[in-house]
Enzyme design. Structure first.
Site, mmCIF file in Angstrom:
data_model
loop_
_atom_site.group_PDB
_atom_site.id
_atom_site.type_symbol
_atom_site.label_atom_id
_atom_site.label_comp_id
_atom_site.label_asym_id
_atom_site.label_seq_id
_atom_site.Cartn_x
_atom_site.Cartn_y
_atom_site.Cartn_z
ATOM 1 N N GLU A 8 0.958 -1.207 0.062
ATOM 2 C CA GLU A 8 -0.017 -0.084 0.224
ATOM 3 C C GLU A 8 0.883 1.291 0.070
ATOM 4 O O GLU A 8 0.742 2.437 -0.737
ATOM 5 C CB GLU A 8 -0.967 0.111 1.131
ATOM 6 C CG GLU A 8 -2.042 -1.134 1.233
ATOM 7 C CD GLU A 8 -3.055 -0.853 0.084
ATOM 8 O OE1 GLU A 8 -2.676 -1.026 -0.914
ATOM 9 O OE2 GLU A 8 -4.109 -0.364 0.515
ATOM 10 N N THR A 46 -5.407 7.791 -5.173
ATOM 11 C CA THR A 46 -5.531 8.166 -3.822
ATOM 12 C C THR A 46 -4.749 9.221 -3.238
ATOM 13 O O THR A 46 -5.281 10.104 -2.298
ATOM 14 C CB THR A 46 -5.116 6.839 -2.861
ATOM 15 O OG1 THR A 46 -6.064 5.741 -3.362
ATOM 16 C CG2 THR A 46 -5.280 6.970 -1.510
HETATM 17 N N1 HSE Z 1 -8.367 5.549 3.947
HETATM 18 C C1 HSE Z 1 -7.790 5.658 2.699
HETATM 19 C C2 HSE Z 1 -8.254 6.831 2.147
HETATM 20 C C3 HSE Z 1 -8.244 4.610 1.982
HETATM 21 O O1 HSE Z 1 -9.578 7.175 2.361
HETATM 22 O O2 HSE Z 1 -7.501 7.777 1.390
HETATM 23 C C4 HSE Z 1 -7.380 4.473 0.446
HETATM 24 O O3 HSE Z 1 -6.932 3.583 0.344
#
Ligand code: HSE
Length: 311
Positions: free
Chosen positions: A130, A183
């Site tokens: 990740e 993201t």
């Molecule tokens: N919690 C993270 C976000 C998840 O919302 O940016 C993305 O993988």
């Protein structure tokens, strides 16, 4: 065991109120992976079907997670591994595409080597993937993929994951408008400071959502699915978000929000029939635009990663 074929599920992170801490696991949406022992030592990704992703183990989230696993194992094995990835979850969809690859490979390696590591350790390795994908070792997608059901990332240093109960008849409808939201970009637009009033409402929701899961209280669960902090910023990146949300709620969904960092939108329903109705009520919204989309209906998966075949 020399070879294992697994189902590596998609996941919904955040669950509206729990930015970076809550997540849950889907059942009928996910990738498949085959990992086999090879005579040649070392690690290689021999095949990726479905998406154009790097085969280089240092540039692929599955490769990086597997390397973290093997480094911690620290054993001079007299065999190696090859990885085949059958991608069905689109990268950048918001339903844990990179997490599925990273969690899948470490789960499979652990099975092939007679489970030297705990689930918590597997999450540690998977979140290295990740880190490669989104710049931070976020655990809210990899944890539910590995544990199944709902999970809470209680702490990241040291990592602590809490397994939460599942609601017994909970379904998710996911609509994925085929636009790309990275993201990192979806994180960059978030404010550094938030209002205390909003924070109070948000942590009350996280607490009540956890209580609702423990007590099978669908009404409390529904009333906890409000995001006062992140959704107001990110929803602007997703065309027709408000319309989708309103229609899903009108159709009887318990709640509706952005899945992870988007652009996918999830709606939870009690029972499959309402989830099907919600799908019908929201898909026509994108049909009236020029945006293509995928739509999925899935029960929440209490088991997480699954073995399809092993030999
Ligand atoms: N919690 C993270 C976000 C998840 O919302 O940016 C993305 O993988």
């Amino acid at each position: 065991m020399n070879e294992i074929k697994i189902f590596s599920p998609a996941t919904i992170a955040n669950i509206s109120c729990g930015f970076d801490v809550l997540g849950c696991c889907l059942d009928s949406v996910g990738d498949e992976m085959v990992i086999r022992k090879t005579q040649e030592k070392g690690l290689k990704i021999s095949k990726i079907i479905g998406e154009d992703l790097p085969l280089d183990i240092h540039k692929n989230v599955a490769g990086v997670a597997a390397l973290a696993f093997l480094e911690k194992l620290n054993k001079d094995l007299d065999f190696g591994f090859e990885i085949e990835i059958y991608k069905k979850i689109k990268p950048g969809s918001g339903i844990g595409s990179s997490a599925a690859s990273a969690a899948g490979v470490v789960f499979a390696l652990n099975e092939l080597l007679n489970k030297p590591f705990s689930k918590l350790e597997l999450v540690e390795f998977a979140r290295k993937g990740e880190e490669l994908a989104c710049g931070q070792p976020i655990a809210d997608n990899v944890a539910p993929a590995i544990y199944g059901g709902f999970t809470l990332v209680k702490d990241t240093d040291p990592l602590k994951i809490i397994e939460l109960p599942n609601l017994d008849n909970l379904y998710a409808t996911i609509i994925h408008p085929l636009i790309e939201i990275k993201t990192a970009d979806a994180r960059a637009i978030l404010p550094n400071k938030i209002k205390l009033d909003d924070a109070v409402k948000q942590w009350a929701n996280v607490g009540s959502l956890v209580h609702a899961l423990h007590t099978q209280d669908y009404n409390l669960f529904a009333s906890s699915l409000t995001d006062y902090i992140v959704e107001p910023y990110r929803s602007k990146l997703i065309p027709e978000f408000e319309k989708v949300k309103n229609n899903a709620l009108k159709e009887g969904a318990l709640g509706c929000g952005i899945s992870g960092s988007g652009p996918s939108i999830f709606a939870f329903s009690r029972g499959n029939q309402i989830a099907v109705n919600v799908a019908g009520a929201i898909k026509h919204i994108y049909k009236e635009t020029n945006i293509n989309f995928n739509i999925y209906i899935s029960k929440i998966n209490s088991d997480g990663l699954k073995i399809i075949d092993a030999k």
